[in-house]
Scaffold this active site. Structure first.
Site: not given
Length: 287
Positions: A53, A97, A120
């Site tokens: 990322k 994460q 997300d």
């Protein structure tokens, strides 16, 4: 033999478009969109995902504002960081994460992210917008799957889609996205009676379980579209390799389209994260 749904190639095309969009923003005097990925501990798989990322941010001309924390970081410390990022005008997207260490409440932390910076797409408000068919940030992996279907002109309308896996990360939001495209959706899982028969009824079959080679050729309707969301590392002959939830070698001879692992859905997930961050930037800064 099935044609390949090439997520790697589509991701490269979309990232090129995003890079050009960001270059225009900067040329016009705007700042670079900023993404903050928060990682706790030293999980090797998570570390690899975070590096991917961060590299994608650099490649596209975005600013990576991520933070890495030791495994013993407290809930209060992370909560304070998220609050600071929510109020930081340089930050357009925030991602925690997963998985987090067991002592942390991941749901509470995800819910604390401002919905308009929820890169997300997992905040209850954004999931609610998805349920209602309203505009909002969408979960990256399901959104990547839908982009793949669109790119290869696979129209879900009127099709029977079977999604195996009911996680909040993939299965549930993907079912909603397919339903919004007028598919008839069956949500299946480990407790579904006669799972092979349910899978064989699918025109579009999505495997998102996390079990290597769960889907075999006898579970696939001839000519079905097979989307493999699983990424599983297995060890054999002294080495490790990645496989999906689909037995690719056998299923490719039955399906009409299939995603490979690696190179299918995975690259699309990272790309949709970047796209979400840019979209958030444009909504917040450009109005």
């Amino acid at each position: 033999m099935a044609d390949i749904l090439d997520g790697k190639a589509l991701a490269q095309t979309l990232q090129t478009d995003l890079a050009q969009q960001i270059a225009k923003i900067k040329a016009a005097g705007g700042r670079s969109p900023g993404l903050a990925v928060l990682m706790v501990g030293d999980n090797p798989a998570s570390a690899a995902y975070v590096r991917n990322k961060e590299r994608a941010c650099e490649k596209l001309g975005m600013v990576s504002l991520g933070k890495h924390f030791p495994a013993n970081t407290t809930q209060a410390e992370l909560s304070q960081v998220i609050d600071e990022l929510n109020h930081d005008d340089r930050v357009d997207g925030i991602l925690v994460q997963l998985p987090l260490p067991d002592h942390l409440d991941s749901v509470a932390l995800l819910n604390q992210i401002h919905p308009d910076k929820d890169a997300d797409g997992l905040h209850p408000m954004n999931l609610g917008r998805l349920v209602r068919g309203e505009v909002g940030l969408q979960s990256c992996t399901p959104a990547g799957v839908m982009k793949l279907l669109e790119e290869y002109h696979i129209d879900p309308r009127g099709k029977h889609a079977v999604v195996i896996g009911r996680s909040i990360l993939v299965g549930k939001p993907l079912g909603l996205m397919l339903l919004a495209q007028d598919a008839t959706v069956t949500m299946a899982h480990s407790r579904t009676p006669d799972l092979p028969a349910v899978a064989r009824s699918a025109d579009i079959l999505v495997a998102a379980v996390g079990r290597p080679n769960l889907i075999t050729a006898d579970m696939v309707k001839p000519g079905a579209v097979v989307i493999d969301v699983g990424i599983n590392r297995i060890t054999d002959d002294g080495g490790g390799r990645l496989v999906g939830d689909v037995d690719f070698a056998s299923v490719k001879d039955v399906a009409s389209w299939i995603t490979p692992v690696p190179g299918g859905v995975g690259p699309m997930t990272v790309t949709m994260l970047m796209a979400n961050t840019v979209w958030s930037y444009l909504r917040r800064v450009a109005g």
